[in-house]
Motif scaffolding. Structure first.
Motif, PDB file in Angstrom:
ATOM      1  N   GLY A 133      -7.420 -70.050 -44.807  1.00  0.00           N
ATOM      2  CA  GLY A 133      -6.181 -70.683 -45.282  1.00  0.00           C
ATOM      3  C   GLY A 133      -5.337 -71.292 -44.183  1.00  0.00           C
ATOM      4  N   VAL A 134      -5.983 -71.669 -43.068  1.00  0.00           N
ATOM      5  CA  VAL A 134      -5.206 -72.208 -41.953  1.00  0.00           C
ATOM      6  C   VAL A 134      -5.590 -73.636 -41.592  1.00  0.00           C
ATOM      7  CG1 VAL A 134      -4.812 -69.912 -40.976  1.00  0.00           C
ATOM      8  CG2 VAL A 134      -6.806 -71.251 -40.224  1.00  0.00           C
ATOM      9  N   ILE A 135      -6.588 -74.196 -42.247  1.00  0.00           N
ATOM     10  CA  ILE A 135      -7.072 -75.503 -41.794  1.00  0.00           C
ATOM     11  C   ILE A 135      -6.005 -76.582 -41.906  1.00  0.00           C
ATOM     12  CG2 ILE A 135      -8.055 -76.270 -44.020  1.00  0.00           C
ATOM     13  CD1 ILE A 135     -10.468 -77.271 -42.211  1.00  0.00           C
ATOM     14  N   GLU A 136      -5.135 -76.484 -42.897  1.00  0.00           N
ATOM     15  CA  GLU A 136      -4.091 -77.504 -43.041  1.00  0.00           C
ATOM     16  C   GLU A 136      -3.053 -77.409 -41.941  1.00  0.00           C
ATOM     17  OE1 GLU A 136      -4.228 -79.909 -45.152  1.00  0.00           O
ATOM     18  OE2 GLU A 136      -6.059 -79.157 -46.105  1.00  0.00           O
ATOM     19  N   ASP A 137      -3.024 -76.304 -41.228  1.00  0.00           N
ATOM     20  CA  ASP A 137      -2.062 -76.153 -40.138  1.00  0.00           C
ATOM     21  C   ASP A 137      -2.467 -76.955 -38.900  1.00  0.00           C
ATOM     22  OD1 ASP A 137      -0.765 -74.356 -41.773  1.00  0.00           O
ATOM     23  OD2 ASP A 137      -1.702 -72.592 -40.848  1.00  0.00           O
ATOM     24  N   PHE A 138      -3.766 -77.246 -38.785  1.00  0.00           N
ATOM     25  CA  PHE A 138      -4.257 -77.903 -37.577  1.00  0.00           C
ATOM     26  C   PHE A 138      -3.995 -79.404 -37.606  1.00  0.00           C
ATOM     27  CE2 PHE A 138      -6.420 -73.934 -37.202  1.00  0.00           C
ATOM     28  CZ  PHE A 138      -6.690 -73.768 -35.850  1.00  0.00           C
ATOM     29  N   ARG A 139      -3.745 -79.950 -36.435  1.00  0.00           N
ATOM     30  CA  ARG A 139      -3.630 -81.396 -36.307  1.00  0.00           C
ATOM     31  C   ARG A 139      -4.998 -82.016 -36.626  1.00  0.00           C
ATOM     32  NH1 ARG A 139       0.770 -82.688 -32.776  1.00  0.00           N
ATOM     33  NH2 ARG A 139       1.588 -80.845 -31.688  1.00  0.00           N
ATOM     34  N   PRO A 140      -5.061 -83.041 -37.457  1.00  0.00           N
ATOM     35  CA  PRO A 140      -6.353 -83.691 -37.718  1.00  0.00           C
ATOM     36  C   PRO A 140      -7.039 -84.152 -36.441  1.00  0.00           C
ATOM     37  CG  PRO A 140      -4.714 -84.398 -39.324  1.00  0.00           C
ATOM     38  CD  PRO A 140      -3.975 -83.580 -38.298  1.00  0.00           C
ATOM     39  N   ALA A 141      -6.249 -84.666 -35.495  1.00  0.00           N
ATOM     40  CA  ALA A 141      -6.845 -85.146 -34.239  1.00  0.00           C
ATOM     41  C   ALA A 141      -7.474 -84.002 -33.450  1.00  0.00           C
ATOM     42  CB  ALA A 141      -5.787 -85.853 -33.397  1.00  0.00           C
ATOM     43  N   ALA A 142      -6.871 -82.818 -33.530  1.00  0.00           N
ATOM     44  CA  ALA A 142      -7.418 -81.665 -32.811  1.00  0.00           C
ATOM     45  C   ALA A 142      -8.754 -81.245 -33.406  1.00  0.00           C
ATOM     46  CB  ALA A 142      -6.421 -80.508 -32.856  1.00  0.00           C
ATOM     47  N   LEU A 143      -8.845 -81.287 -34.723  1.00  0.00           N
ATOM     48  CA  LEU A 143     -10.108 -80.944 -35.380  1.00  0.00           C
ATOM     49  C   LEU A 143     -11.154 -82.036 -35.149  1.00  0.00           C
ATOM     50  CD1 LEU A 143      -8.806 -79.560 -38.798  1.00  0.00           C
ATOM     51  CD2 LEU A 143      -9.577 -78.240 -36.814  1.00  0.00           C
ATOM     52  N   ASP A 144     -10.728 -83.281 -35.256  1.00  0.00           N
ATOM     53  CA  ASP A 144     -11.690 -84.384 -35.112  1.00  0.00           C
ATOM     54  C   ASP A 144     -12.334 -84.393 -33.734  1.00  0.00           C
ATOM     55  OD1 ASP A 144     -11.169 -85.129 -37.679  1.00  0.00           O
ATOM     56  OD2 ASP A 144      -9.846 -86.804 -37.157  1.00  0.00           O
ATOM     57  N   TYR A 145     -11.575 -84.005 -32.738  1.00  0.00           N
ATOM     58  CA  TYR A 145     -12.122 -83.983 -31.375  1.00  0.00           C
ATOM     59  C   TYR A 145     -13.296 -83.014 -31.265  1.00  0.00           C
ATOM     60  CZ  TYR A 145     -12.293 -83.717 -26.285  1.00  0.00           C
ATOM     61  OH  TYR A 145     -12.712 -83.756 -24.973  1.00  0.00           O
ATOM     62  N   GLN A 146     -13.303 -81.989 -32.098  1.00  0.00           N
ATOM     63  CA  GLN A 146     -14.354 -80.968 -32.036  1.00  0.00           C
ATOM     64  C   GLN A 146     -15.546 -81.310 -32.931  1.00  0.00           C
ATOM     65  OE1 GLN A 146     -14.002 -78.543 -29.888  1.00  0.00           O
ATOM     66  NE2 GLN A 146     -11.826 -78.835 -29.412  1.00  0.00           N
ATOM     67  N   ARG A 147     -15.448 -82.351 -33.713  1.00  0.00           N
ATOM     68  CA  ARG A 147     -16.519 -82.655 -34.676  1.00  0.00           C
ATOM     69  C   ARG A 147     -17.723 -83.311 -33.992  1.00  0.00           C
ATOM     70  NH1 ARG A 147     -14.602 -81.975 -39.855  1.00  0.00           N
ATOM     71  NH2 ARG A 147     -12.323 -82.060 -40.079  1.00  0.00           N
ATOM     72  N   PHE A 148     -18.895 -83.033 -34.563  1.00  0.00           N
ATOM     73  CA  PHE A 148     -20.095 -83.747 -34.141  1.00  0.00           C
ATOM     74  C   PHE A 148     -20.137 -85.102 -34.835  1.00  0.00           C
ATOM     75  CE2 PHE A 148     -21.713 -79.231 -33.646  1.00  0.00           C
ATOM     76  CZ  PHE A 148     -21.606 -79.240 -32.263  1.00  0.00           C
ATOM     77  N   ASP A 149     -21.112 -85.909 -34.458  1.00  0.00           N
ATOM     78  CA  ASP A 149     -21.195 -87.269 -35.010  1.00  0.00           C
ATOM     79  C   ASP A 149     -21.348 -87.287 -36.523  1.00  0.00           C
ATOM     80  OD1 ASP A 149     -20.992 -88.216 -32.470  1.00  0.00           O
ATOM     81  OD2 ASP A 149     -23.127 -88.633 -32.222  1.00  0.00           O
ATOM     82  N   ASP A 150     -21.948 -86.251 -37.085  1.00  0.00           N
ATOM     83  CA  ASP A 150     -22.133 -86.220 -38.540  1.00  0.00           C
ATOM     84  C   ASP A 150     -20.884 -85.719 -39.267  1.00  0.00           C
ATOM     85  OD1 ASP A 150     -22.094 -83.519 -37.960  1.00  0.00           O
ATOM     86  OD2 ASP A 150     -24.102 -83.082 -38.758  1.00  0.00           O
ATOM     87  N   GLY A 151     -19.815 -85.460 -38.515  1.00  0.00           N
ATOM     88  CA  GLY A 151     -18.560 -85.029 -39.119  1.00  0.00           C
ATOM     89  C   GLY A 151     -18.422 -83.533 -39.288  1.00  0.00           C
ATOM     90  N   SER A 152     -19.471 -82.788 -39.010  1.00  0.00           N
ATOM     91  CA  SER A 152     -19.391 -81.335 -39.170  1.00  0.00           C
ATOM     92  C   SER A 152     -18.531 -80.725 -38.069  1.00  0.00           C
ATOM     93  CB  SER A 152     -20.788 -80.716 -39.152  1.00  0.00           C
ATOM     94  OG  SER A 152     -21.419 -80.920 -37.903  1.00  0.00           O
ATOM     95  N   LEU A 153     -17.961 -79.568 -38.358  1.00  0.00           N
ATOM     96  CA  LEU A 153     -17.029 -78.902 -37.444  1.00  0.00           C
ATOM     97  C   LEU A 153     -17.545 -77.498 -37.150  1.00  0.00           C
ATOM     98  CD1 LEU A 153     -14.233 -78.997 -36.000  1.00  0.00           C
ATOM     99  CD2 LEU A 153     -13.245 -78.060 -38.099  1.00  0.00           C
ATOM    100  N   HIS A 154     -17.838 -77.233 -35.873  1.00  0.00           N
ATOM    101  CA  HIS A 154     -18.390 -75.934 -35.485  1.00  0.00           C
ATOM    102  C   HIS A 154     -17.635 -75.305 -34.332  1.00  0.00           C
ATOM    103  CE1 HIS A 154     -21.716 -77.504 -37.902  1.00  0.00           C
ATOM    104  NE2 HIS A 154     -22.133 -76.268 -38.021  1.00  0.00           N
ATOM    105  N   MET A 155     -16.517 -75.875 -33.908  1.00  0.00           N
ATOM    106  CA  MET A 155     -15.712 -75.293 -32.846  1.00  0.00           C
ATOM    107  C   MET A 155     -14.243 -75.224 -33.261  1.00  0.00           C
ATOM    108  SD  MET A 155     -18.461 -76.835 -31.405  1.00  0.00           S
ATOM    109  CE  MET A 155     -17.993 -78.498 -30.929  1.00  0.00           C
ATOM    110  N   ILE A 156     -13.601 -74.151 -32.864  1.00  0.00           N
ATOM    111  CA  ILE A 156     -12.175 -73.960 -33.142  1.00  0.00           C
ATOM    112  C   ILE A 156     -11.380 -74.490 -31.951  1.00  0.00           C
ATOM    113  CG2 ILE A 156     -10.346 -72.298 -33.639  1.00  0.00           C
ATOM    114  CD1 ILE A 156     -12.597 -70.345 -34.511  1.00  0.00           C
ATOM    115  N   PRO A 157     -10.453 -75.435 -32.165  1.00  0.00           N
ATOM    116  CA  PRO A 157      -9.615 -75.890 -31.051  1.00  0.00           C
ATOM    117  C   PRO A 157      -8.488 -74.909 -30.780  1.00  0.00           C
ATOM    118  CG  PRO A 157      -9.039 -77.107 -33.029  1.00  0.00           C
ATOM    119  CD  PRO A 157     -10.176 -76.185 -33.410  1.00  0.00           C
ATOM    120  N   LEU A 158      -8.250 -74.601 -29.525  1.00  0.00           N
ATOM    121  CA  LEU A 158      -7.145 -73.720 -29.147  1.00  0.00           C
ATOM    122  C   LEU A 158      -6.095 -74.441 -28.310  1.00  0.00           C
ATOM    123  CD1 LEU A 158      -9.012 -70.382 -28.273  1.00  0.00           C
ATOM    124  CD2 LEU A 158      -7.852 -71.011 -30.409  1.00  0.00           C
ATOM    125  N   GLU A 159      -6.346 -75.723 -28.038  1.00  0.00           N
ATOM    126  CA  GLU A 159      -5.409 -76.498 -27.228  1.00  0.00           C
ATOM    127  C   GLU A 159      -5.280 -77.900 -27.839  1.00  0.00           C
ATOM    128  OE1 GLU A 159      -6.263 -75.968 -22.819  1.00  0.00           O
ATOM    129  OE2 GLU A 159      -8.107 -75.206 -23.721  1.00  0.00           O
TER     130      GLU A 159
END
Length: 446
Positions: A133-159
């Motif tokens: 229940g925390v994904i909406e708290d993250f900046r989209p840009a912070a999540l996008d930086y961690q995404r692979f080319d296929d759009g999948s997300l496998h890393m949690i940004p802490l900065e």
């Protein structure tokens, strides 16, 4: 890791059930899904990480781990720290090859990490953050930086941070120059600054990545983020227009004397000192350095002199002035093979508290919580933070996280030679295309 080693790893992982964990599993995981169920059985877990030992991330997570341990007897978080990035990558890839990665490990969204994810060695973080229940708290840009080319997300940004060109207003005025509006204007700008007797740009060449940022700027403006996505897989070439423009621009910067003498052997801290002491006119660095660049920690004579500007556009730019490098740092991956109810519960505990605690550090964080600006901040501090609120959609991905290791290593070497004038742009492009052709296809093949 050599390609042959990775193929062996991938083949082995694909045939080994996910419950056959290494690195201290409790055996509680029933699947790699973030919704893993079962009893929470406290045990020691480990985090393989590459971050400053005295940094906010480690301090905050360690404190939260101690709180968690107080309520879960038998739990502890062991930090396996290797701040030096090249040494860290070697350790990380060696442990991956041996199937001995710990419960948590740091990684960029590199081709190597994508391969780990493709063989179910990392859990789906988008699923985890959603369930917590925390994904909406993250900046989209912070999540996008961690995404692979296929759009999948496998890393949690802490900065999170935005990268800016810091500059010395007084040195600009002395040289009779103004803030550049295009990348092309940076060449005559550097010529004028060098002629006035100062170093135009301070760069820590010994760390490789600060100089490598520059090779990405022209292609990002001319072709957008798609160019590096195609280039790294050999579907585009360095000799294509965006790459050729970058080579010519870097050679011109070198000829203009843009970087300090001996830049290739100068480290991160020395480059920063060159700028903050007033001996260099510009310094390209992220907002994670705000405490050093925008507070009264600076020499008093520098307080009114420092300003910043964002990455200039270029003629025919397809990306806007509000789009540039906005990294969320190295991410945290969760080992799917050791993932269990304890790991999930601990991550839930940390992520519920971490954003607010990180904001107290005064730095931009991966969520929308505003950082607490320190009492000794200069006005520039808040101005830099405000830039993050105006970011556009496109993000420049640093090339050192995108290219295969062999091509990236050669690029870092050739960039120094190009900027020093030891090779021509044509020689640079030929060498890099030969290197790319030799390495990229086999590295990215399925």
């Amino acid at each position: 890791m050599k390609r042959k080693q990775f193929l062996a790893l991938a083949a082995g992982a694909a045939t080994v059930p996910v419950l056959a964990a290494c690195g201290g599993t409790s055996g509680g995981a029933s699947s790699t899904a973030a919704a893993v169920e079962g009893e929470i059985e406290p045990r020691p877990i480990s985090w393989l990480l590459s971050r400053p030992a005295n940094g906010a991330v480690i301090s905050i997570v360690s404190a939260l781990a101690e709180e968690y341990a107080a309520e879960h007897e038998g739990f502890s978080l062991e930090l396996i720290t290797t701040p030096d990035r090249p040494s860290y990558i070697q350790k990380y890839e060696t442990l991956a090859a041996a199937n001995e990665l710990p419960e948590l490990f740091d990684t960029d969204a590199t081709p190597f990490a994508a391969k780990l994810a493709s063989v179910d060695r990392m859990i789906d973080v988008e699923d985890l953050l959603t369930q917590l229940g925390v994904i909406e708290d993250f900046r989209p840009a912070a999540l996008d930086y961690q995404r692979f080319d296929d759009g999948s997300l496998h890393m949690i940004p802490l900065e999170f941070g935005v990268e800016l060109f810091w500059y010395n207003k007084a040195l600009f005025e002395d040289a009779g120059v103004e803030v550049p509006t295009t990348l092309e204007e940076m060449v005559p700008l550097c010529e004028a600054l060098a002629a006035s007797g100062v170093t135009p740009i301070a760069v820590g060449g010994a760390d490789a990545w600060p100089l490598e940022r520059y090779v990405a700027y022209q292609p990002f403006r001319l072709a957008g983020p798609e160019y590096i996505t195609a280039l790294k897989q050999g579907d585009a070439a360095f000799t294509d227009d965006p790459g050729a423009a970058s080579a010519r621009w870097l050679a011109a910067l070198g000829e203009a004397g843009a970087f300090q003498e001996g830049f290739s052997s100068v480290g991160y801290a020395d480059a920063q000192a060159l700028f903050t002491s007033g001996r260099a006119a510009m310094y390209n660095m992220g907002t994670w350095e705000l405490p050093n660049l925008a507070t009264t920690e600076l020499p008093e004579e520098m307080h009114e002199r420092i300003g910043f500007f964002t990455l200039p556009v270029t003629d025919g730019s397809v990306t806007g002035p509000d789009e540039f490098v906005a990294p969320s740092g190295i991410g945290v991956a969760v080992n799917a093979q050791t993932y269990d109810p304890l790991v999930r519960d601990f991550l839930g505990f940390v992520l519920a508290r971490y954003p607010e605690e990180y904001a107290k550090s005064g730095l931009l964080g991966p969520t929308g919580i505003e950082p607490a600006v320190p009492d000794n901040a200069l006005p520039l501090y808040q101005e830099a933070i405000d830039v993050a609120a105006e970011l556009g959609d496109a993000t420049l991905m640093p090339w050192d996280t995108q290219l295969d290791p062999s091509t990236n290593s050669r690029l870092q070497q050739e960039l120094v030679l190009l900027v020093q004038g030891d090779i021509t742009p044509e020689e640079f492009l030929t060498t890099m295309d030969d290197t790319l052709t030799k390495n990229a296809p086999k590295y990215f093949e399925d």
